[in-house]
Design an enzyme around this catalytic site. Structure first.
Site, PDB file in Angstrom:
ATOM      1  N   HIS A 192      41.247  43.086  35.854  1.00 50.08           N
ATOM      2  CA  HIS A 192      41.886  44.360  36.166  1.00 50.08           C
ATOM      3  C   HIS A 192      42.433  44.407  37.593  1.00 50.08           C
ATOM      4  O   HIS A 192      43.457  45.026  37.845  1.00 50.08           O
ATOM      5  CB  HIS A 192      40.871  45.486  35.967  1.00 50.08           C
ATOM      6  CG  HIS A 192      41.489  46.833  35.808  1.00 50.08           C
ATOM      7  ND1 HIS A 192      42.281  47.170  34.732  1.00 50.08           N
ATOM      8  CD2 HIS A 192      41.435  47.942  36.592  1.00 50.08           C
ATOM      9  CE1 HIS A 192      42.684  48.429  34.859  1.00 50.08           C
ATOM     10  NE2 HIS A 192      42.182  48.920  35.967  1.00 50.08           N
ATOM     11  N   SER A 224      47.055  50.866  35.691  1.00 51.96           N
ATOM     12  CA  SER A 224      45.958  51.304  34.832  1.00 51.96           C
ATOM     13  C   SER A 224      46.362  52.614  34.138  1.00 51.96           C
ATOM     14  O   SER A 224      47.362  52.650  33.434  1.00 51.96           O
ATOM     15  CB  SER A 224      44.672  51.439  35.642  1.00 51.96           C
ATOM     16  OG  SER A 224      43.550  51.506  34.804  1.00 51.96           O
ATOM     17  N   ASP A 245      40.741  41.160  31.660  1.00 51.51           N
ATOM     18  CA  ASP A 245      40.559  42.555  32.051  1.00 51.51           C
ATOM     19  C   ASP A 245      39.737  43.299  30.993  1.00 51.51           C
ATOM     20  O   ASP A 245      40.183  43.445  29.860  1.00 51.51           O
ATOM     21  CB  ASP A 245      41.937  43.212  32.205  1.00 51.51           C
ATOM     22  CG  ASP A 245      41.874  44.621  32.772  1.00 51.51           C
ATOM     23  OD1 ASP A 245      40.766  45.189  32.847  1.00 51.51           O
ATOM     24  OD2 ASP A 245      42.937  45.147  33.147  1.00 51.51           O
TER      25      ASP A 245
END
Length: 699
Positions: A668, A547, A633
Site C-alpha cells: 500500500h 487509496s 497491498d
C-alpha cells in the site's frame, strides 16, 4: 523484465455476473482477482501466471507511453533528493538516563535508531535500517520501543510489503538480536514493567488484528499467552502504552464505535480491565493521571467530541463528568496528558490549534500562529512528569519546525528547522485559502500554494489533491517534493472536502455512507471554483488522490472528467461494491460502518453501486489516467485498479490514455526506502506535467 511497448494491453473479457437483492451486476474482469490472493500476500511468486503476464504488459505499456519523460523523471528525482538533508536526525527525546532519536546516514535509505546519554556523550546505534534491509527487495520498519530498564529494544519489520511485521528483540549494548521472533503481527509492542515480557497484536488468516498476546522473552511464539480476543470481525484491535506508562491499553473499534481495556504493566499476567462497554456510535479514548482518567469522547451527542473525567476505580460511563464541554464546530482531535497539564489538539474551519490546561488552576491558553493555513502536531514524550511539550509546525511554504514549549512559562524554543540543502526561500511562495461552494451551498476550504510571481490569468496548470474519507483531514503542511511542480508554474491545491474532519466531525458524517457523493461533488466544486477565480483553466487541472482518495479520483473521472487534463489514482479503492461484498478481505467488515453493508442492506447495495468507480465506467471521453498499485497491498488489493483500467480502456469513447503501473514488490505504501519512493513521486509528477503539455519545456 518486460520490454517497453506503445501497444495498450487488452484484458480479455471472461463473462461473470452475480445477483444480489434482485440486482444483477456484470463483472467480466473478475478473473484478475487471484483465488490464491492470501498466499500472494505472503509470497508474491505465487501469483497466477496469466494475471502476472497481464500486469507486466500493463507496466510495459505505461513505461512506453511515459518513456519520453525518463530524463524529466531523473531531473525530478535529483531535485527532490537535493531538498533532503541526507544525514538528517530527529530531536533527541529524553527518557531517564538517555535521550533517544532517529537519524539517516548520508546516502542511506532507511532509518537508524539511536540513543545517547541524556546529559551528553557518545551516541549508540541500536538498529541500523540500512544493514537490516540488505538481502530484501522490500524493507520497512514497523515499530520500535526500548524497554523500561533501557537494556533492550523491541523492533519489527515487514519484508514483503504485505504489512505482516515480525518482532525481534535487540540488546542495546551488543547490538545483537535475541532468538525471539514473533511473526505475523501489526508491529506494535508494549513492554511489561519488569522487561521480561511484552504485549503485541497478531494478525489472523484474513490479515485482521483481532488477538492480543503476551510473549515471554526466551520462549518460542507457540508458548505465548492469548490475553484478549475480539470476536467481532468488523472490529480491529491495537495496543499502546497509556499516557502515564502505567498501563497497556487494548484499544478496539470500527469507524463508529470504540472500547478500551487496561492491563497493569506492573502485573502483566492480570486480566484486562474494561473501561466502558461498547455502545453503538459512541467512541472514546483514555489518558490516565494518578487515580483519574481523562476521556475523549463523542458520548451524549457530542458530535465534535468533548473531554470527560472518571475515577480509575470505577470508570464506567455513568461516572463520566464533563471537563471540556462539547462545542459545535470545534473538533477535539486528540488529547495528551502530563503530570500537571492536559493538552488538546483542536481544529475549527480547517485550522488546528493546541490548547493547554493547567490541571491545578484550570487556566487554559492556546499557542498562537500567524499564517493563513498551517499544520500542527503534538509529538508526545516518553516522560510523563514534565512541563515540556514538544510540537511541530509547518505550512505549505514553511518547512517543518520542532519546538519545545514550557507549559508553565509559555516560552517557546526552536529545537529543529527542516533543512533544504538545495535552498528554499519561503518568501518566494504564497500560501492562501479560498472557499468553494458545493451544490448544496456548503463552503469547502481550499488550501493553495504557488510562487509569488504567479500570474492569476486562468492559464496555469494546477494539481488538486483530495481524500475525503474516514474522517482523515489533509493538513496544509510543508512538502518539499511539491516545489518541483510549483517551480514549473503549477498551483498546488488541497481540497478539504466532506468525508474528512477538516471542519469538524459533522463534516465527516456529511461525506460517508448515503452522503458519500458529497465528497465527489465537493471536489468537482473546488475544481470549478479554481477555474472561476482564474487560478487555472478547464483541462488544466490534474486530480490526485490515493487509496480512498483514489476512489475519489475514479468517481470524479466518471462524474466530472471534462474538467481535468489528467487523473492520478494511487492504490485506488475503485472496486467498492465487490470489495464490500467480500467479507473475507482484510478490511471489509471494519469498513461497513464507513460505506455500508451491501450484503445485508439492499439500500446500501444500491447506494454503493450508484457511485462505485469501476461499476460506473461509461461510454464517454475520459482524461488521461495513471493508476498505481502494489501487488502485496492488503488494504487496496492490486486487482481493483487492474480491473478499473481494463474496463476503462474497453468502454471509454475517447481521451486517455489510461495507464496502470503495478509495483510487483511492494504494498500500500509503495516502494520502501526514502530515495526509492522518490522514483514513484517523479512518475506522478512527470505524468502531471505531460498531461498539461509541459514535458518538453521541463525536461
Amino acid at each position: 523484465m518486460s520490454t517497453k511497448t506503445e501497444q495498450a494491453p487488452v484484458a480479455p473479457r471472461r463473462p461473470h455476473s452475480f445477483t444480489r437483492h434482485g440486482i444483477t451486476v456484470q463483472d467480466d474482469y473478475a478473473w484478475l482477482k487471484d483465488e490464491n490472493w492470501q498466499e500472494v500476500l505472503h509470497d508474491p511468486s505465487q501469483l497466477d501466471a496469466d494475471i502476472r503476464s497481464y500486469l507486466e504488459a500493463e507496466n510495459a505499456y505505461a513505461e512506453g507511453v511515459l518513456g519520453h519523460t525518463a530524463t524529466l523523471q531523473k531531473t525530478l528525482v535529483a531535485e527532490m533528493r537535493g531538498r533532503i538533508k541526507e544525514d538528517d536526525s530527529s530531536v533527541p527525546s529524553p527518557d531517564g538516563a538517555y535521550a533517544y532519536f532517529r537519524k539517516f546516514r548520508e546516502g542511506g535509505q532507511h532509518e537508524l535508531f539511536c540513543r545517547m546519554p541524556r546529559n551528553g556523550g557518545a551516541e549508540t546505534i541500536g538498529l541500523d535500517g540500512d544493514e537490516l534491509a540488505k538481502g530484501h527487495d522490500y524493507f520497512k520498519f514497523g515499530g520500535s520501543r526500548h524497554s523500561y530498564d533501557h537494556k533492550l529494544v523491541a523492533w519489527s519489520a515487514d519484508t514483503k510489503g504485505s504489512e505482516y511485521f515480525a518482532i525481534r528483540i535487540r540488546d542495546w549494548e551488543s547490538a545483537t538480536d535475541h532468538k525471539d521472533i514473533v511473526e505475523e503481527t501489526d508491529g506494535g509492542v508494549v513492554w511489561a514493567l519488569n522487561c521480561k515480557s511484552f504485549f503485541y497484536v497478531k494478525l489472523d488468516d484474513n490479515h485482521r488484528p483481532m488477538q492480543v498476546w503476551r510473549h515471554r522473552l526466551g520462549t518460542p511464539q507457540d508458548q505465548d499467552v492469548l490475553v484478549y480476543e475480539e470476536h467481532d470481525t468488523g472490529w480491529f484491535t491495537h495496543v499502546h502504552e497509556s499516557t502515564s506508562g502505567r498501563f497497556c491499553v487494548i484499544a478496539g473499534g470500527d469507524h463508529e464505535t470504540s472500547e478500551q481495556r487496561l492491563i497493569d504493566l506492573a502485573n502483566p499476567e492480570a486480566p484486562p480491565r474494561l473501561i466502558a462497554a461498547r455502545q453503538n456510535g459512541v467512541q472514546y479514548s483514555i489518558a490516565d493521571r494518578g487515580e483519574e482518567l481523562f476521556i475523549l469522547t463523542n458520548a451524549d451527542d457530542a458530535i465534535d467530541f468533548k473531554i470527560v473525567t472518571a475515577p480509575l476505580a470505577s470508570p464506567e460511563r455513568s461516572n463520566w463528568r464533563d471537563l471540556i464541554p462539547h462545542r459545535a464546530g470545534v473538533y477535539v482531535l486528540d488529547h495528551d496528558l502530563y503530570a500537571g497539564h492536559l493538552v488538546r489538539l483542536e481544529r475549527a474551519n480547517a485550522l488546528p490549534s493546541i490548547v493547554i490546561r493547567d490541571l491545578t488552576s484550570g487556566e487554559e491558553h492556546a499557542i498562537a500562529f500567524d499564517e493563513a493555513a498551517y499544520s500542527l502536531d503534538a509529538m508526545g514524550s516518553y516522560e510523563f512528569d514534565t512541563t515540556t511539550l514538544r510540537f511541530s509546525y509547518s505550512s505549505m511554504t514553511t518547512p517543518s519546525e520542532v519546538y519545545d514549549y514550557d507549559m508553565v512559562t509559555r516560552e517557546r524554543s526552536l529545537r529543529k528547522r527542516q533543512e533544504i540543502p538545495s535552498g528554499h526561500n519561503p518568501a518566494d511562495y504564497v500560501t492562501t485559502r479560498i472557499m468553494a461552494k458545493a451544490p448544496d451551498d456548503a463552503e469547502v476550504p481550499i488550501s493553495l500554494l504557488h510562487r509569488r510571481d504567479f500570474v492569476q490569468d486562468g492559464k496555469a496548470p494546477l494539481l488538486l489533491y483530495g481524500y475525503g474519507s474516514y474522517g482523515h483531514a489533509i493538513p496544509a503542511s510543508f512538502n518539499a517534493n511539491r516545489l518541483s511542480l510549483v517551480d514549473r508554474g503549477f498551483v498546488y491545491a488541497i481540497a478539504h472536502i466532506r468525508g474528512g474532519t477538516d471542519k469538524g466531525w459533522g463534516w465527516y458524517l456529511d461525506g460517508k455512507r448515503e452522503k458519500k457523493t458529497n465528497s465527489f461533488d465537493d471536489f468537482a466544486a473546488c475544481a470549478r471554483a479554481l477555474i472561476a477565480t482564474n487560478y487555472t483553466g478547464e483541462k488544466r487541472i490534474v486530480g490526485h488522490g490515493g487509496s480512498a482518495g483514489g476512489m475519489l479520483m475514479g468517481a470524479v473521472a466518471n462524474r466530472a472528467g471534462e474538467l481535468f487534463a489528467g487523473i492520478v489514482a494511487e492504490v485506488p479503492f475503485v472496486d467498492v461494491l465487490n470489495t464490500m461484498l467480500d467479507d473475507t478481505l482484510p478490511l471489509t467488515p471494519p469498513e461497513w460502518p464507513e460505506w455500508g453493508n451491501p450484503i445485508e442492506s439492499e439500500q446500501d447495495f444500491r447506494t454503493i453501486l450508484s457511485y462505485s468507480p469501476y461499476d460506473k465506467v461509461a461510454a464517454k471521453p475520459y482524461p488521461a489516467i495513471l493508476a498505481m498499485a502494489g501487488l502485496t497491498d492488503p488494504r487496496v488489493t492490486y486487482w481493483e485498479p487492474a480491473k478499473w483500467i481494463a474496463r476503462l480502456r474497453a468502454t471509454m469513447t475517447s481521451g486517455g490514455p489510461v495507464l496502470l503501473r503495478t509495483n510487483m514488490g511492494a504494498g500500500h505504501g509503495g516502494a520502501s526506502g526514502r530515495f526509492n519512493r522518490l522514483d514513484e513521486v517523479a512518475i506522478v509528477y512527470a505524468f502531471a506535467l505531460w498531461a498539461v503539455g509541459l514535458t518538453d519545456r521541463n525536461a
